[in-house]
Scaffold this motif. Structure first.
Motif, short mmCIF file in Angstrom:
data_model
loop_
_atom_site.label_atom_id
_atom_site.label_comp_id
_atom_site.label_asym_id
_atom_site.label_seq_id
_atom_site.Cartn_x
_atom_site.Cartn_y
_atom_site.Cartn_z
N GLY A 1 0.80 -1.23 0.00
CA GLY A 1 0.00 0.00 0.00
C GLY A 1 0.82 1.27 0.00
O GLY A 1 0.43 2.26 0.61
N ALA A 2 1.97 1.25 -0.66
CA ALA A 2 2.83 2.42 -0.87
C ALA A 2 3.56 2.89 0.39
O ALA A 2 4.65 3.41 0.32
CB ALA A 2 2.05 3.60 -1.46
N GLU A 3 2.97 2.69 1.55
CA GLU A 3 3.52 3.27 2.77
C GLU A 3 3.85 2.20 3.81
O GLU A 3 4.65 2.44 4.69
CB GLU A 3 2.48 4.26 3.33
N ARG B 1 10.63 11.05 3.93
CA ARG B 1 10.95 11.54 2.59
C ARG B 1 10.27 12.88 2.36
O ARG B 1 9.27 13.18 3.03
CB ARG B 1 10.49 10.54 1.52
N PRO C 1 7.97 15.75 0.32
CA PRO C 1 6.68 15.60 -0.36
C PRO C 1 6.89 15.10 -1.78
O PRO C 1 7.95 15.31 -2.36
CB PRO C 1 6.11 17.02 -0.36
N HIS C 2 5.89 14.44 -2.34
CA HIS C 2 6.07 13.95 -3.70
C HIS C 2 5.83 15.07 -4.71
O HIS C 2 5.16 16.05 -4.42
CB HIS C 2 5.22 12.71 -3.99
N LEU D 1 -2.53 6.00 -5.94
CA LEU D 1 -2.05 6.36 -4.61
C LEU D 1 -0.57 6.66 -4.75
O LEU D 1 0.18 5.84 -5.27
CB LEU D 1 -2.19 5.18 -3.67
N ILE D 2 -0.15 7.82 -4.27
CA ILE D 2 1.25 8.19 -4.42
C ILE D 2 1.83 8.57 -3.07
O ILE D 2 1.23 9.35 -2.32
CB ILE D 2 1.39 9.34 -5.43
N ASN D 3 2.97 8.01 -2.77
CA ASN D 3 3.58 8.24 -1.47
C ASN D 3 4.69 9.28 -1.55
O ASN D 3 5.15 9.64 -2.63
CB ASN D 3 4.11 6.92 -0.92
N LYS D 4 5.14 9.71 -0.38
CA LYS D 4 6.14 10.78 -0.31
C LYS D 4 7.45 10.38 -0.98
O LYS D 4 7.76 9.21 -1.12
CB LYS D 4 6.38 11.18 1.14
N GLY D 5 8.19 11.39 -1.36
CA GLY D 5 9.51 11.15 -1.91
C GLY D 5 9.53 10.66 -3.34
O GLY D 5 10.59 10.45 -3.89
N SER D 6 8.35 10.48 -3.96
CA SER D 6 8.39 10.03 -5.34
C SER D 6 8.29 11.22 -6.28
O SER D 6 7.80 12.28 -5.92
CB SER D 6 7.30 9.00 -5.62
N PRO E 1 -0.86 7.31 1.98
CA PRO E 1 -0.42 7.97 0.75
C PRO E 1 -1.55 8.82 0.15
O PRO E 1 -2.71 8.59 0.43
CB PRO E 1 -0.08 6.82 -0.19
N THR E 2 -1.17 9.78 -0.65
CA THR E 2 -2.17 10.68 -1.25
C THR E 2 -2.91 9.98 -2.39
O THR E 2 -2.32 9.24 -3.17
CB THR E 2 -1.47 11.96 -1.72
N ALA F 1 2.99 17.57 -3.11
CA ALA F 1 1.94 17.21 -2.16
C ALA F 1 2.48 16.28 -1.10
O ALA F 1 3.29 15.40 -1.37
CB ALA F 1 0.77 16.55 -2.90
N ASN G 1 1.51 13.56 2.20
CA ASN G 1 0.61 12.42 2.28
C ASN G 1 -0.75 12.80 2.83
O ASN G 1 -0.94 13.89 3.38
CB ASN G 1 1.24 11.34 3.16
#
Lengths: 392, 382
Positions: free
Chosen positions: A34-36, A282, A284-285, A297-302, B291-292, B305, B307
């Motif tokens: 789940g990305a995190e 990380r 923010p993305h 769903l996008i997690n931090k640091g990407s 996650p966002t 952005a 999370n």
């Protein structure tokens, strides 16, 4: 009153061999999700949120990543002056040492640990299921039923009953029979591998079972059938919410797709039941001007420069310009090169996919198949990885 | 292994850090009505304090004192025992230095040297021989090791880290300095009416702890209360004060526009990488947000952005903090949306800063100017 009313024992020693390359280097509960998260975050967060502050985590297969991930338990607010999280690998006793033979044997070998806290109840959990559950409600049920043991069950489709341990119950939810993966099931209540036992009673059964040389030391195969034969009060606790066993590559991928969609069954945004994890810290993305992000769903640091549709993207991933990824699970720190096209795939940790690769696009397959690129693999530029192939 | 108790040495463990949060913060107007400068949110998931604090920790400093003056509730909440920065230590670690002088009979606030003076026991008792004093209003990612080596090798009394600007920005204020060919500081002024120099102070001062104690004593005993003007600038002619140039990204937050533009500057990938990836991580208090989520109807271009956001509308050139909700049909452009704000359906926002927990109800239209963003106060409902 015992000092600890209910102690949690989390079985985290399994290899999860059906997950293939995903568990090549790590135990199944340490697999990212789940990305995190990692799988173990779900039961540990459930414990923390249910007020269970003493948890033993039983490890065996490739425990290093898992051990350092758990640390002192502070990520789940489980760093306590007394109790908290204790990692329990097999150890040598007076008569020698042995690996954990099965789920029940693992608990048996840690009787001394449990006795340190002398709890009234023991909660046995698996480290590899995705769900949110309030164990204190299950304990209330257990107490109301005056049970010796309670087993959490979930309704599964009748056609799937042959994949689960099925509990046959009477009108009062009392379990009178247990069938392991039956061909002709009488019921569709599957065991979730979550048990509450009265400790003193379980303790006797564990000791008796350990004395049997031919026993597998397993809850499902040995302890539960034995208890049913002895006519103990064992009740089924029906769980109605989202629960997923991510035992195979395909179910792991599907569990990720379940998180997408407009009203996912599992709400990971709920601030009243936070799923905790070790913070990878990380930035923010970043979604670039050239990016296109949908249903993901996008997690931090990407950093996203390409097109992302229906994907779960873990921390530190980088998706290059003009890359197109659809229905993918991207694990931490993976890099997708410029112009690459990936579909229905799992890209594992630290993978580098160079420019203009095609992954899971070409080739034919009668059934649906997920393509997997294992940890640390480098896919050279222009490569073509066919549908369903597993690299690594 | 470096024994921590060993006196002396050229190791960073022989340097303590002080973050001076007893500074005037009124230039940030509504953003500092209820919080101090150090706890102003910045860059989608941080507060300003995270930058100087992480820089110190990443440079190997193990003892950090945080001078406080007022409105520090949110800062204390953010810092806690210093765990996120690995500063919850038995020896050394994080020290909160509250304004003890507020209990004195004569309560008029005189200046930040009062904060130093009322915490002088902490400074004296610390085992380190050197000290780096920093301010929270400068965002950069700097490793102090090379500046400290320069300080030692050149046998400076005071080393000031500075940055040479390519162009002078007139929309903000600076402490400027001039140096000779050897980088010796020959002039230094705080926000002069005529902007003399392109070299701006990054407000990081390295000196011996003994010198800091002497400066505090000298100034206080002469009725001088401003650390920078009296303690540093007042000593330029008397002491060996050198500048040390910093060449990576740095931005000085000294005005609303400066704050707004510095945030949006993070949207340049080279700035993002310079600030976040080059010299170690910037640490902050973890919030365990999921996650966002970008839904079907979302449209995002050039955004940063954190999370926990759920995005269903259109967002361009903007910074979204943790847990922001953007409803379908909403349009956000060139804006900074802080933690847990919610943008209703069909709202239009341009050049706007929403403080934490702001709710914009459906169909509203709010616009600021590129050079003067519209600020909506914390927890407002529009």
């Amino acid at each position: 009153m015992p000092e600890v009313e209910m102690l949690g024992m989390l079985l985290a020693g399994g290899k999860g061999s059906r997950l293939g390359v995903l568990t090549k280097n790590i135990a199944k509960p340490a697999v990212p999700f789940g990305a995190e998260y990692r799988l173990i975050d779900f039961p540990l967060s459930n414990c923390s949120n249910s007020g269970i502050d003493t948890v033993g985590v039983l490890t065996q297969y490739k425990p290093l990543v898992l051990n350092s991930y758990i640390g002192n338990g502070s990520s789940w607010d489980l760093d306590r002056r007394r109790g908290g999280v204790t990692v329990l690998p097999p150890y040598v006793k007076e008569g020698g040492g042995a690996w954990y033979k099965g789920t029940a044997d693992a608990i048996y070998q840690n009787i001394e640990f449990i006795d340190l806290y002398n709890p009234e109840y023991v909660l046995v959990l698996s480290g590899d299921h995705i769900y949110k559950m309030d164990y204190s409600e299950m304990l209330d049920y257990h107490k109301n039923k005056n049970a010796e043991a309670s087993i959490a069950v979930i309704e599964v489709p009748w056609e799937d009953t042959n994949r689960f341990g099925i509990m046959n119950t009477d009108d009062e939810h009392r379990i009178y029979e247990f069938q392991e993966k039956p061909d002709n099931a009488k019921n569709n209540l599957a065991s979730m591998g979550i048990y509450i036992f009265n400790w003193q009673s379980l303790r006797k059964y564990l000791i008796a079972d350990a004395a049997k040389a031919d026993s597998d030391g397993d809850f499902g195969k040995n302890i539960i059938p034995e208890m049913i034969d002895d006519d103990l009060e064992i009740y089924a606790y029906t769980f109605k919410n989202y629960w997923k066993d991510v035992g195979t590559i395909e179910s792991y991928w599907r569990a990720h797709m379940d998180l997408l969609g407009d009203n996912p069954e599992l709400n990971i945004h709920d601030r009243n039941w936070i799923i905790y994890s070790v913070n990878p810290n990380r930035p923010p993305h970043y979604i670039a001007e050239t990016a296109e992000v949908d249903h993901s769903l996008i997690n931090k640091g990407s950093q996203i420069f390409g097109k992302v549709d229906n994907c779960v993207i873990s921390y530190g991933a980088r998706i290059g310009k003009n890359a197109v990824i659809e229905n993918c699970v991207i694990l931490p720190n993976a890099r997708i090169g410029v112009g690459s096209h990936i579909k229905n795939a799992i890209i594992c940790e630290n993978v580098t996919i160079e420019r203009n690769c095609e992954i899971g696009i070409n080739g034919e397959s009668d059934e649906f198949k997920v393509t997997v690129i294992g940890d640390n693999e480098v896919i050279k530029k222009g490569a073509n990885i066919e549908i369903g192939k597993v690299v690594g | 292994m470096t024994p921590e108790d060993k006196k002396g040495g050229r190791q960073m463990s022989n340097v303590m850090g002080i973050i001076n949060n007893a500074l005037d913060e009124t230039f940030l107007e509504k953003l500092t009505n209820h919080r101090s400068l150090a706890s102003v949110p910045f860059g989608a998931r941080y507060r300003l304090i995270d930058f100087p604090l992480s820089n110190m920790v990443n440079s190997g400093i193990k003892n950090v004192g945080l001078l406080l003056e007022s409105k520090y509730r949110s800062l204390m909440d953010h810092i806690g025992p210093g765990k996120a920065w690995d500063l919850d230590r038995k020896r050394n670690g994080m020290f909160i230095l509250p304004p003890a002088h507020i209990y004195q009979a004569n309560r008029a606030y005189k200046g930040d040297l009062q904060n130093f003076a009322s915490n002088i026991d902490y400074i004296k008792r610390s085992s380190q021989e050197y000290v780096i004093i920093t301010s929270p209003n400068i965002v950069c990612n700097i490793d102090y090791r090379s500046a400290f080596q320069f300080h030692l090798e050149n046998e400076n009394d005071i080393t000031i880290i500075y940055k040479e600007l390519p162009v002078f920005r007139r929309d903000t204020t600076y402490t400027v300095l001039n140096t000779d060919d050897q980088d010796r500081v020959i002039d230094m002024r705080v926000n002069p009416a005529k902007n003399y120099y392109k070299k701006i102070s990054l407000q990081r001062y390295i000196m011996k702890k003994e010198l800091l104690l002497k400066i505090i004593d000298d100034c206080v005993s002469m009725g001088q209360w401003d650390f920078l003007k009296n303690g540093i600038i007042g000593n330029i002619d008397k002491l060996k004060v050198y500048g040390y140039p910093f060449k990576s990204y740095a931005s000085v937050i000294n005005s609303i526009t400066g704050y707004y533009k510095s945030n949006l500057e993070l949207l340049k990938p080279e700035v993002w990488q310079d600030l976040f990836l080059k010299h170690g991580s910037i640490f902050t208090k973890p919030k365990d947000e999921a996650p966002t989520e970008y839904k079907e109807s979302s449209f995002a271009r050039n955004i940063l952005a954190a999370n926990g956001c759920i995005i269903e509308g259109e967002v361009r050139n903007s910074i979204l903090f943790r847990g922001v909700k953007v409803h379908p049909g909403a349009h956000i452009k060139n804006s900074i949306i802080m933690q847990k704000s919610e943008i209703g359906p069909n709202v239009y926002l341009e050049n706007v800063i929403l403080d934490k927990g702001v709710i914009i109800t459906g169909d509203k239209e709010l616009r600021g100017d590129t050079n003067y963003p519209l600020i909506i106060e914390k927890n407002s409902i529009v």
